[in-house]
Design a protein around this motif. Structure first.
Motif, mmCIF file in Angstrom:
data_model
loop_
_atom_site.group_PDB
_atom_site.id
_atom_site.type_symbol
_atom_site.label_atom_id
_atom_site.label_comp_id
_atom_site.label_asym_id
_atom_site.label_seq_id
_atom_site.Cartn_x
_atom_site.Cartn_y
_atom_site.Cartn_z
ATOM 1 N N ARG A 30 13.639 13.163 -21.676
ATOM 2 C CA ARG A 30 13.068 12.705 -20.399
ATOM 3 C C ARG A 30 11.613 13.138 -20.330
ATOM 4 N N PRO A 31 10.700 12.227 -19.979
ATOM 5 C CA PRO A 31 9.281 12.595 -19.934
ATOM 6 C C PRO A 31 9.008 13.734 -18.958
ATOM 7 N N ALA A 32 8.086 14.598 -19.330
ATOM 8 C CA ALA A 32 7.670 15.677 -18.428
ATOM 9 C C ALA A 32 6.967 15.067 -17.217
ATOM 10 N N PRO A 33 7.098 15.689 -16.048
ATOM 11 C CA PRO A 33 6.454 15.142 -14.852
ATOM 12 C C PRO A 33 4.927 15.198 -14.941
ATOM 13 N N ARG A 34 4.275 14.179 -14.400
ATOM 14 C CA ARG A 34 2.812 14.184 -14.312
ATOM 15 C C ARG A 34 2.381 15.184 -13.236
ATOM 16 N N PRO A 35 1.181 15.720 -13.330
ATOM 17 C CA PRO A 35 0.694 16.665 -12.322
ATOM 18 C C PRO A 35 0.585 16.008 -10.948
ATOM 19 N N PRO A 36 0.731 16.781 -9.876
ATOM 20 C CA PRO A 36 0.602 16.236 -8.525
ATOM 21 C C PRO A 36 -0.857 15.996 -8.155
ATOM 22 N N VAL A 37 -1.059 15.262 -7.088
ATOM 23 C CA VAL A 37 -2.399 15.111 -6.521
ATOM 24 C C VAL A 37 -2.851 16.465 -5.984
ATOM 25 N N ASP A 38 -4.086 16.842 -6.303
ATOM 26 C CA ASP A 38 -4.632 18.125 -5.852
ATOM 27 C C ASP A 38 -6.050 17.868 -5.353
ATOM 28 N N GLY A 39 -6.210 17.804 -4.044
ATOM 29 C CA GLY A 39 -7.507 17.508 -3.469
ATOM 30 C C GLY A 39 -7.539 16.121 -2.863
ATOM 31 N N ASP A 40 -8.723 15.682 -2.493
ATOM 32 C CA ASP A 40 -8.901 14.381 -1.838
ATOM 33 C C ASP A 40 -9.276 13.323 -2.865
ATOM 34 N N ILE A 41 -8.694 12.133 -2.714
ATOM 35 C CA ILE A 41 -8.892 11.029 -3.655
ATOM 36 C C ILE A 41 -9.123 9.749 -2.856
ATOM 37 N N SER A 42 -9.967 8.872 -3.396
ATOM 38 C CA SER A 42 -10.191 7.554 -2.811
ATOM 39 C C SER A 42 -9.831 6.494 -3.859
ATOM 40 N N VAL A 43 -9.000 5.496 -3.462
ATOM 41 C CA VAL A 43 -8.550 4.481 -4.408
ATOM 42 C C VAL A 43 -8.550 3.117 -3.728
ATOM 43 N N ASP A 44 -8.432 2.091 -4.550
ATOM 44 C CA ASP A 44 -8.280 0.742 -4.003
ATOM 45 C C ASP A 44 -6.868 0.522 -3.475
ATOM 46 N N LEU A 45 -5.872 0.905 -4.294
ATOM 47 C CA LEU A 45 -4.476 0.675 -3.939
ATOM 48 C C LEU A 45 -3.672 1.939 -4.204
ATOM 49 N N ALA A 46 -2.964 2.396 -3.185
ATOM 50 C CA ALA A 46 -2.033 3.510 -3.348
ATOM 51 C C ALA A 46 -0.617 2.963 -3.253
ATOM 52 N N VAL A 47 0.204 3.331 -4.209
ATOM 53 C CA VAL A 47 1.615 2.935 -4.224
ATOM 54 C C VAL A 47 2.444 4.185 -3.967
ATOM 55 N N ILE A 48 3.288 4.146 -2.940
ATOM 56 C CA ILE A 48 4.123 5.297 -2.585
ATOM 57 C C ILE A 48 5.539 5.030 -3.073
ATOM 58 N N GLY A 49 5.993 5.811 -4.049
ATOM 59 C CA GLY A 49 7.343 5.661 -4.569
ATOM 60 C C GLY A 49 7.352 5.392 -6.052
ATOM 61 N N GLY A 50 8.061 6.233 -6.802
ATOM 62 C CA GLY A 50 8.102 6.116 -8.246
ATOM 63 C C GLY A 50 9.404 5.569 -8.777
ATOM 64 N N GLY A 51 10.044 4.685 -8.010
ATOM 65 C CA GLY A 51 11.192 3.939 -8.502
ATOM 66 C C GLY A 51 10.758 2.567 -8.974
ATOM 67 N N PHE A 52 11.724 1.666 -9.171
ATOM 68 C CA PHE A 52 11.392 0.350 -9.712
ATOM 69 C C PHE A 52 10.400 -0.410 -8.843
ATOM 70 N N THR A 53 10.588 -0.377 -7.523
ATOM 71 C CA THR A 53 9.716 -1.153 -6.646
ATOM 72 C C THR A 53 8.276 -0.680 -6.757
ATOM 73 N N GLY A 54 8.076 0.625 -6.743
ATOM 74 C CA GLY A 54 6.725 1.152 -6.872
ATOM 75 C C GLY A 54 6.145 0.934 -8.256
ATOM 76 N N LEU A 55 6.936 1.149 -9.295
ATOM 77 C CA LEU A 55 6.444 0.986 -10.663
ATOM 78 C C LEU A 55 6.064 -0.463 -10.955
ATOM 79 N N TRP A 56 6.908 -1.397 -10.531
ATOM 80 C CA TRP A 56 6.541 -2.802 -10.722
ATOM 81 C C TRP A 56 5.300 -3.158 -9.917
ATOM 82 N N SER A 57 5.171 -2.601 -8.711
ATOM 83 C CA SER A 57 3.983 -2.894 -7.895
ATOM 84 C C SER A 57 2.711 -2.415 -8.579
ATOM 85 N N ALA A 58 2.760 -1.202 -9.120
ATOM 86 C CA ALA A 58 1.585 -0.661 -9.807
ATOM 87 C C ALA A 58 1.253 -1.472 -11.052
#
Length: 462
Positions: A30-58
């Motif tokens: 099983r892949p090791a978890p990616r690091p969490p967000v640490d600090g403030d970030i600005s993006v075009d699109l934020a996807v909330i949720g790391g299941g199929f719906t979020g992964l396909w959206s990203a």
């Protein structure tokens, strides 16, 4: 032949030592978890949720616009919840089956069917294009009748119809009275490996992924949407909410969803002799045709995955880890397994687990937008999200684009389901419905309660 009491004892014995963990996730690679967000970030699109719906959206966002800055955040680990806990059935249906679809959207059902088949084609093409190793096999489904009154619903002349002898030639079970083999409209897959492959592919296309990053609240600030996390803020031009049963971020969806727990078992790998005793040489998945139905399949390492039937709602829309450990349900599933395949008595179960299904009153996904069109959401998949999640991703991206498409013009997309009532009415109604569905399975007749629900658009067809 063993008596039912002897089978009950055998079922309990078969569960001893079973690991309380999803088969798909309990693997050393099983892949090791990616690091969490640490600090403030600005993006075009934020996807909330790391299941199929979020992964396909990203992934679909990156495919549509390579220059878009996309960040996906998951409060736990990728595929940890519904995505890594299902049976791995990837269906073409977007409407939880033909009967449900025709009843709710008769004028557009044929279009929905074509969109669903195209969506499954595109899932298969994506897996091939990016070389995602997830055991995807477009094998079809065998639906079986195990009660006399169910046979009439199949009927000679129905495409794929199999009489008792024909269905038992395919899979040897004394419970089978008839069947219907439906080719091409479903696949089986290792759902966790599909999710991990989608994540790795999205990253290659420029998507950033952060795990253990729980969004605590979401607030619109001017032309941006700000996501507050435990360790920072994410400012996004647009947001996809793909949290399914967890509705805390969008108040409007709280009454539309109830979380229902689904339970699953997996056997030890079967020997060639054991496999020979049941036949089942083709890799299709199987399901019963009742309201309370089992779904089951063979895995790549020759186990049988066996789940469904005993869907459980906990008072107050409760979601917690403790609900996953339910001995009476696991024992019931094990007993029903050995009633279906008595020749496998003595086989042990190595894994048992549960997951939350996001159920809505129309029994398939619904969609919408919030915060002035800057946020899109999809939820309510009711157990058929492995395939429909990709379609949902495209719907949400269409909604965020502000353009009308063949998807956003659909009544299925434009209209919301009826909400569930507050407690205690929700709990009482669900218990009456479960009793009524079980009674219909036994008698073949729909009682007054179910007929009233049908008239209200709340009837259930599995």
């Amino acid at each position: 032949m063993s008596t039912r009491t002897e089978r009950q004892e055998a079922a309990i014995a078969a569960l001893r030592g079973a690991e309380q963990a999803p088969l798909w996730l309990a693997v050393p690679d099983r892949p090791a978890p990616r690091p969490p967000v640490d600090g403030d970030i600005s993006v075009d699109l934020a996807v909330i949720g790391g299941g199929f719906t979020g992964l396909w959206s990203a992934l679909r966002a990156a495919e549509r616009d390579h220059c878009r800055d996309v960040l996906l955040v998951e409060g736990d680990r990728l595929a940890e919840h519904a995505t890594g806990r299902n049976g791995g059935f990837c269906e073409a249906s977007l409407t939880h089956g033909e009967r449900n679809g025709r009843r709710r959207w008769p004028s557009e059902y044929e279009e929905l069917r074509e969109l669903g088949l195209r969506n499954l084609d595109e899932i298969e093409q994506t897996i091939e294009k990016y070389g995602i190793d997830c055991g995807f096999t477009r094998s079809g489904t065998l639906v079986v009748a195990t009660r006399g009154h169910e046979v009439a619903e199949f009927g000679p002349g129905t495409p794929g119809f199999l009489d008792r002898d024909a269905v038992r030639d395919l899979v040897r079970s004394p419970t089978y009275l008839a069947g219907r083999l439906i080719p091409g409209e479903s696949a089986v897959v290792d759902p966790a490996r599909l999710a991990w492959g989608l994540a790795a592919t999205a990253e290659r296309l420029g998507v950033r992924i952060a795990e253990h990053t729980r969004v605590l609240r979401m607030k619109r600030e001017g032309d941006r949407v700000v996501l507050h996390t435990e360790r920072g803020r994410i400012s996004a031009r647009q947001v996809v909410v793909a949290t399914n049963a967890n509705t805390s971020l969008l108040r409007r969806n709280r009454a539309a969803i109830v979380p229902v727990y689904d339970y699953v078992l997996a056997t030890e790998p079967l020997s060639p002799e054991q496999l020979g005793s049941i036949g089942w040489e083709q890799p299709f998945g199987i399901s019963d045709s009742g309201n309370q139905f089992h779904y089951y399949r063979r895995t790549q390492d020759d186990r049988v995955l066996w789940g469904g039937y005993d869907a459980i709602y906990h008072y107050g829309r409760s979601i917690k880890r403790g609900h996953e450990d339910r001995d009476q349900t696991y024992e019931k599933l094990a007993l029903q397994f050995f009633e279906t395949f008595p020749q496998l008595e003595g086989v042990r179960f190595t894994h048992k687990w549960a997951g939350v299904i996001d159920t809505c009153s129309r029994f398939c996904a619904f969609f919408g937008s919030a915060h002035g069109g800057r946020v899109a959401y999809a939820t309510g998949f009711t157990g058929l999200g492995v395939g429909a999640s990709r379609f949902a991703a495209d719907v949400m991206l269409d909604l965020l684009s502000g353009r009308q498409t063949e998807r956003t013009r659909l009544d299925m997309v434009r209209k919301r389901p009826l909400p569930f009532p507050p407690e205690p009415l929700a709990w009482i109604g669900i218990q009456i419905t479960r009793w009524s569905l079980a009674r219909e399975d036994d008698t073949g007749r729909r009682n007054l309660w179910l007929r009233v629900l049908d008239r209200l658009g709340l009837g259930f067809d599995s």
